[in-house]
Write a protein that holds these residues in place. Structure first.
Motif, short mmCIF file in Angstrom:
data_model
loop_
_atom_site.label_atom_id
_atom_site.label_comp_id
_atom_site.label_asym_id
_atom_site.label_seq_id
_atom_site.Cartn_x
_atom_site.Cartn_y
_atom_site.Cartn_z
N UNK A 1 23.44 -6.73 11.14
CA UNK A 1 23.68 -6.60 9.70
C UNK A 1 22.39 -6.85 8.93
N UNK A 2 22.34 -6.36 7.71
CA UNK A 2 21.10 -6.48 6.95
C UNK A 2 21.38 -6.50 5.45
N UNK B 1 0.81 -1.22 0.00
CA UNK B 1 0.00 0.00 0.00
C UNK B 1 0.85 1.28 0.00
N UNK B 2 1.78 1.41 0.94
CA UNK B 2 2.52 2.68 1.00
C UNK B 2 3.91 2.59 0.39
N UNK B 3 4.47 1.39 0.33
CA UNK B 3 5.75 1.21 -0.38
C UNK B 3 6.92 2.01 0.16
N UNK B 4 7.02 2.19 1.48
CA UNK B 4 8.14 2.96 2.03
C UNK B 4 9.46 2.22 1.87
N UNK B 5 9.43 0.90 2.02
CA UNK B 5 10.65 0.08 1.98
C UNK B 5 11.61 0.50 3.07
N UNK B 6 11.09 0.78 4.27
CA UNK B 6 11.92 1.30 5.37
C UNK B 6 11.97 0.38 6.58
N UNK B 7 10.85 -0.25 6.90
CA UNK B 7 10.71 -0.88 8.21
C UNK B 7 11.80 -1.90 8.52
N UNK B 8 12.07 -2.82 7.58
CA UNK B 8 13.03 -3.88 7.85
C UNK B 8 14.41 -3.37 8.19
N UNK B 9 14.91 -2.46 7.35
CA UNK B 9 16.28 -1.98 7.54
C UNK B 9 16.38 -1.07 8.76
N UNK B 10 15.32 -0.30 9.07
CA UNK B 10 15.32 0.52 10.28
C UNK B 10 15.39 -0.40 11.50
#
Lengths: 268, 325, 722
Positions: free
Chosen positions: A145-146, A128-137
């Motif tokens: 590491x990520x 829906x929002x496509x931030x692509x932020x949560x996992x790496x934050x």
């Protein structure tokens, strides 16, 4: 070992949607919900590792699904349980309203500290929002590491390194050998997510969903909501409709116009 | 809002700067123009073993200073980039950091933002300053709405900008070049070699000028053939969106989109049964003439198309075939 | 043919059993006889034990007398054997009655000799009774042999394709590809019975020659006409009485031992179909494929968890009734011939599916101990197993179930096996997506529920919301009719027709979900229950007198399956409803068309619910000249969309059932219209007409559209004026 899979209940808009009066979101009744497509791949990847470990009679792998949301978010956790997740956790408090992915990641980090998983699989982005932020934050908050946008993974339960393949623009692939525990954000197409039959989902309804409170997780008010977010929504509006010039008429007429466009292009 | 420094992070791969870098510079100029402080500086940081070599290409109008940070890795490393940028943030205290929204950024930016309490938004396609505040606009609910964000109380805001939105015609200039010492960062990941996708013998979608592309609307593998024939009849190259390639109905080399090919040489693009997911648009929205055929009048594809046909792709295909019989 | 009076007393007009046998020989015979019967009984026990190893079948219980009588009627009339193969029907009648009479004859003799005669000294098989029975039995023997000889000619010379045992679900080289063993058994059966029959006659003749000098024997020979003719030929050929006696002795043992061996082998060979066919017919469920079974209650129990079996995973999951079905199959090939999937090149033959399962059941369930779980798995590619590709090929059109002479339930077995596949998630990705979509939105198109009644907006009159106000007729519209653009036009036409006829009707708008017929046949029983529950609740809350639907799939499940879940209403298809209106004068149709048309019976309306005539009558009233295709009514050839196949991509390069059907229609000279009465048929056949190149020559029309074109306009004006 444990694999933690954060999942999100994403919203899709129905055709005739309207913006809320306060201009900060879409009217509720036009939203239809589903488990985030990227997260189905993440959960499936966790299940594959769990099943491989069982088949090799190795140490058991526990798959834990977690979501941040009010109780209607239980349905996505039930889908995860139906697909074979061992446990499900849901965290919510009204104070979480207005949280952006960074604030959500803070809550997930607290859950992760309690659970001590060996791996975290998050979806590369939400539908829906496509931030692509949560996992790496989340990875940064745990100082883990990520690797992001993982399209293939070579990992056996208990190993201290994983070989993840990230998918770059243009379809270019790159192997990344990463130390574990790690956070991997999973891209579409890495596997074939399994089907959860309705019977399995109904049976999953009998399994408990753990609901730790914010204080049990040690999360303060400043970590969540607008205070804990990296951005604030000022306004949501419907963009101007696309500038496409609509070709009308019967199918034959439309095709004739299209043929004309093609011929004009070729002549030029 | 006073802009002391705007930090642009150059993106490079395989020894070359990626085009988005220049778009970031254009955006930085735009922001600087909107603030009441034209004295603000635009610094571009380039990180990597070959930083110095890449600096030359960055000598364009709009850049005040190039900061080269030499690190042991020639290519992108997430933790190294994060560590270097963390140090630069401490030194420069920029009000705004601009990066490109792409797979590399997805690998480090949110970590940087979380660690340093930055304001942060991704896939931003419009940046503005309103009443002294920075306002970023991105899409929401699958690009069906626009969402305006601001960042109250954030001393530094990082924005990941959508590629292909901010255009720059690079004019040569002579900014200063300064080398900055890299902090020592032990990366816990080893990034390997790049492997280009397998497209042995098949067509290169980036080099053709006329494309007929099919999407999920085609329904099943059986039905792809008629579009192959149609493409041949009208003299176009057959392309597709991601789901078609993922299902194996067409080779991956035919996929147009973010993780497929960019139709860079294309001038006429006919999209049939393609809804217009943002990843597909990334590969073709720049094309001069896009004709979209879809049964859904609200499909996003119509927002980038010049001409739109709301109709059944099979019917239109049939009729089109007759036109060229 | 008068009996010689006075000279021979009636008591002596009989055949003396074991005449001239040494007592030891008689004892030996009886010992062998008992051994044969013992072997027979033991063999029967092994079979019964096999069935008992299956699951209970509560639906097959009760009304034993009624079931028996119905079965007897079916068997005696041979109604199911003669369908679509009258020649086989006639020949099999001869064999059946011949064999039955001879068996009764032998039983009568046994009754006298071993029971009444031995215990009470009662004898009756002599004199007139003996002579008449001799005649009847001779004729029975002729009938038997004649029938068998025809069957030999059928198998050896005529060789109909359905008997060639070629199977589409295996490759040459697979261990079970070669069916020579079956063929050998077939011929062995035929020859054994023929030889028993022929030696019986020769034996009869030999006795006549041997005893020609005994009073009453030669003179009454013509009561056994065949024996008599052979005896005269023997005598003419110079056979002496003594030689005939020797011939008789030898042949007697040969005939007797062969017959006893035959009896002993009955339970171990295809001869068992005598019993298994009768048994299977006795437990026949006339609604087997129309009304599928619910999940057993313990599968619903959450506490049972993953251990509760869903569907058929192992051979022991089959009900005893289905295990009996497997044994009843006579390999007649009618189901194989009728199957549209097989005709389209799919790896499914209903016959071969049943035979594979039978081979599995025989291998695993006839031994003293049941093998371990791993050997009981019926899914896979090994001998006796069924591949998922085979199972997913089925259109659940029930052509197989409908034509099977012995009531085998192919479709319910396939659906039970699909339930297991669904539980394991083993299905085509597009099907998986469709099921998820149906769960989310209540329809297979993925459209928002709110749009379900969207087609009604284009009408010049409002369509009542049956959720909000009572209506006479509740119209259950269905998915395709609601959302598919081409079908929406038909839906609007029906609304206009109802309006013109002044019918008080309404729809459920977003209260309606996919009726679930095909979801159930895909094997997603959990989702089906969810859909049925939702629709039943919506229907239960509304107020109406009857339900009418334009969708045969919805018709079937609402009529036959919703009652299982507490929803029982009268539901009609639009064809019978419109015919009612026409006959009542509420709807007037003029014969305005003169097209040559054919009518395609939709599976779920025709074969499933036996409604063939109303659509044809309506079609005739429009003035069209109706010419039926070769395969019509109960034998209609499925369009290929059923069983969830409309949600599964077809294999590239194979001809689809709908294309085969269009070519069949095209054989009707001068055909102009291909008329359908089902939304899926409309979609499938419009597509098929294009891809077979008949576009422009044959037009696919929904019956509703034809009717609307013929409605007397006056009707509309009357209504408008009202």
């Amino acid at each position: 070992m444990k694999i933690l899979v954060p999942v999100k209940r994403v919203a899709a808009l129905e055709d005739d949607f309207r913006i809320r009066d306060d201009g900060l979101d879409v009217e509720d009744e036009y939203l239809s919900f589903d488990l985030n497509e990227w997260d189905t791949f993440a959960l499936e990847q966790a299940m594959l590792i769990k099943e491989a470990a069982t088949a090799q009679a190795g140490a058991a792998v526990e798959v834990v699904a977690v979501t941040i949301g009010p109780d209607d978010a239980d349905e996505v956790l039930r889908a995860c349980l139906a697909k074979g997740a061992d446990r499900a956790i849901r965290v919510w408090a009204d104070a979480i309203t207005g949280s952006d992915p960074i604030a959500i990641a803070r809550i997930l980090a607290a859950v992760a500290r309690r659970e001590s998983p060996g791996l975290i699989f998050a979806g590369a982005q939400s539908a829906d929002q496509g931030h692509a932020m949560t996992g790496v934050a989340l990875a940064a908050l745990l100082d883990w590491p990520h690797v992001a946008v993982v399209t293939a993974l070579d990992y056996g339960a208990g190993q201290d390194r994983a070989n993840a393949t990230r998918e770059l623009e243009g379809g270019v692939l790159q192997d990344v050998d990463v130390a574990c525990p790690a956070v991997l954000t999973i891209q579409l197409g890495i596997n074939k997510p399994r089907y959860a039959s309705l019977r399995a989902i109904k049976q999953a309804a009998a399994k408990p969903i753990e609901t730790p409170t914010l204080s049990e997780l040690g999360i303060g008010a400043d970590a969540i909501g607008p205070a804990g977010s990296a951005s604030r929504v000022r306004r949501v509006y419907i963009p101007e409709k696309g500038r496409a010039q609509l070709i009308e008429g019967s199918a034959a007429e439309k095709a004739a116009r299209l043929a004309q466009i093609i011929r004009e292009y070729k002549a030029a | 809002m006073t802009v002391g420094t705007i930090l642009v992070v150059a993106e490079h791969r395989g020894g070359e700067l990626r085009p988005v870098t220049f778009e970031l510079i254009a955006a930085a100029q735009g922001v600087r123009g909107r603030t009441g402080n034209p004295g603000g500086r635009v610094a571009v940081a380039v990180i990597g073993a070959k930083a110095a070599a890449l600096a030359d290409a960055l000598k364009v109008d709009g850049v005040d200073e190039i900061l080269t940070v030499e690190t042991p890795q020639a290519e992108f490393d997430a933790e190294v980039t994060e560590g270097v940028l963390g140090a630069l943030l401490a030194e420069l205290t920029p009000a705004l950091v601009l990066i490109g929204h792409g797979v590399d950024a997805m690998g480090y930016a949110a970590a940087l933002a979380a660690r340093h309490g930055l304001g942060f938004a991704t896939d931003v396609f419009k940046v503005d300053v309103q009443a002294g505040a920075l306002v970023a606009t991105r899409g929401g609910y699958g690009q069906k709405v626009n969402v305006e964000l601001d960042f109250p109380g954030k001393a530094t805001v990082m924005l990941a900008l959508r590629a292909g939105t901010f255009k720059l015609e690079p004019a040569p200039a002579a900014p200063t070049v300064r080398s900055v010492a890299a902090p020592s960062v032990v990366s816990r990941a080893r990034f390997g070699a790049f492997v280009a996708p397998n497209s042995a013998g098949d067509v290169d979608m980036a080099s053709v000028d006329f494309i007929l592309s099919v999407g999920r609307g085609v329904g099943e593998e059986d039905k792809v053939e008629q579009f192959r024939e149609l493409a041949q009849t009208i003299g176009a190259t057959l392309g597709c969106s991601r789901p078609i390639a993922d299902s194996g109905w067409l080779p991956k080399s035919r996929q147009v989109g973010q993780s497929g090919k960019t139709a860079s040489s294309c001038k006429l693009y006919i999209a049939m049964g393609i809804s217009g997911a943002i990843q597909h648009l990334a590969g073709m929205k720049h094309v001069d003439t896009v004709v979209a055929v879809n049964t859904d009048a609200n499909a996003s594809i119509f927002s980038v198309a010049k001409y739109g046909i709301v109709g059944d792709m099979f019917e239109i295909a049939e009729e089109l075939k007759k036109q060229f019989a | 043919m008068a009996v010689e009076s006075a000279a021979v007393p009636p008591e002596q007009i009989t055949r003396i059993l074991f005449e001239d046998f040494a007592p030891a020989a008689v004892t030996l015979f009886y010992l062998i006889g008992f051994a044969a019967i013992g072997a027979f009984l033991w063999g029967c026990w092994v079979q019964v034990r096999k069935y008992r190893r299956g699951q209970p079948a509560p639906e097959a219980a009760g009304d034993l007398a009624g079931r028996f009588l119905r079965m007897a009627g079916t068997v005696l009339s041979h109604r199911t054997v003669e369908r679509r193969d009258p020649a086989a029907g006639r020949a099999h009648r001869l064999i059946f009655y011949g064999f039955a009479l001879l068996f009764i004859g032998t039983s009568i003799i046994t009754l006298q000799e071993d029971i009444l005669g031995a215990l009470f000294g009662v004898k009756f098989w002599y004199g007139g009774f003996y002579l008449w029975s001799s005649l009847v039995l001779d004729l029975a023997g002729v009938a038997l042999i004649a029938g068998l000889v025809y069957m030999m000619i059928r198998r050896g010379w005529i060789r109909p394709p359905k008997l060639d045992y070629a199977r589409p679900d295996r490759q040459p080289g697979d261990p079970d590809y070669d069916r020579s063993a079956y063929r050998r058994e077939d011929w062995a059966f035929l020859w054994t019975l023929v030889i028993i029959g022929l030696t019986g006659f020769v034996l009869e003749a030999a006795r006549l020659v041997w005893l020609q000098d005994r009073p009453g024997v030669w003179s009454t020979r013509n009561w056994s006409p065949v024996g008599a003719a052979l005896a005269e030929a023997m005598r003419a050929g110079g056979l002496s009485a003594g030689a005939a006696g020797l011939l008789r002795s030898g042949l007697w043992w040969f005939h007797g031992l062969l017959a006893l061996a035959f009896i002993a082998l009955v339970p171990r060979t295809k001869v068992k179909h005598i019993f298994t066919a009768m048994g299977s017919l006795m437990v026949r469920d006339p609604l087997a494929a129309q009304r599928l079974p619910k999940l057993p209650d313990d599968a619903q129990d959450a506490a049972a968890g993953a251990s509760a079996a869903v569907g058929y995973a192992k051979i022991t999951d089959l009900t005893w009734k289905h295990l009996l079905n497997l044994d009843a199959c006579t390999k007649c090939g009618r189901c194989h011939e009728a199957c549209p999937a097989r005709a389209g090149g799919a790896p499914l033959s209903p016959r071969d599916l049943i035979l594979s399962l039978r081979e599995h059941s025989n291998r695993t369930l006839e031994s003293t101990l049941i093998p371990g779980e791993a050997d009981l798995d019926i899914h896979g590619g090994r001998v006796g197993q069924i591949s998922s590709e085979t199972l997913w090929s089925c259109r659940t059109c029930m052509a197989c179930v409908e034509i099977c002479p012995v009531a085998v339930e192919h479709v319910p077995i396939i659906v039970q096996m699909r339930r297991k596949l669904v539980e394991d998630g083993e299905m085509d990705p597009l099907l998986q997506k469709t099921l998820q979509t149906i769960h989310k939105t209540g329809n297979s198109f993925g459209e928002s529920r709110r749009k379900r009644g969207g087609w009604a907006k284009a009408l010049p009159f409002p369509v009542k919301d049956a959720r909000k106000e009572p209506v006479d007729v509740l119209w259950f519209v269905g998915d395709y009719a609601s959302f598919d653009p081409r079908n929406q036009k038909v839906t609007q036409a029906f609304a206009r027709l109802l309006h013109a006829a002044g019918v008080d009707f309404g729809i459920l708008y977003d209260g309606e979900s996919n009726a679930g017929n095909d979801v159930r046949r895909v094997g997603e029983e959990g989702l089906y229950e969810h859909l049925a529950g939702s629709n039943i609740a919506a229907l239960g809350a509304a107020s109406f007198k009857r339900i009418v639907t334009t969708d045969p799939h919805s018709l079937n499940t609402i009529r036959n399956e919703y009652p299982q879940f507490g929803g029982a209403w009268t539901v009609s298809h639009y064809t019978s409803f419109l015919l009612e209106l026409v006959n009542q004068g509420r709807l007037k149709i003029d014969a305005r068309h003169a097209y040559r048309a054919t009518y395609h019976d939709p599976c779920h309306l025709g074969r499933f619910n036996k409604e063939f005539d109303a659509p044809r009558e309506l079609l005739r009233r429009t003035g069209c000249e109706l010419v039926d295709m070769a395969r019509s009514r109960d034998n209609s050839f499925c369009c290929g969309a059923g069983g969830g196949r409309i949600w599964i991509p077809d294999p590239v390069g194979k001809e689809k059932p709908a294309q085969i059907r269009v070519r069949e229609a095209a054989q009707i000279e001068g055909l102009e219209l291909f008329v359908v009465a089902c939304p899926k048929d409309l979609t499938m056949f419009e597509d098929a007409v294009k891809t077979t190149g008949f576009e422009g020559k044959i037009v696919v029309k929904e019956l509703l559209e034809l009717i609307e074109e013929c409605v007397v306009a006056q009707q509309v004006e009357e209504v408008a004026a009202a």
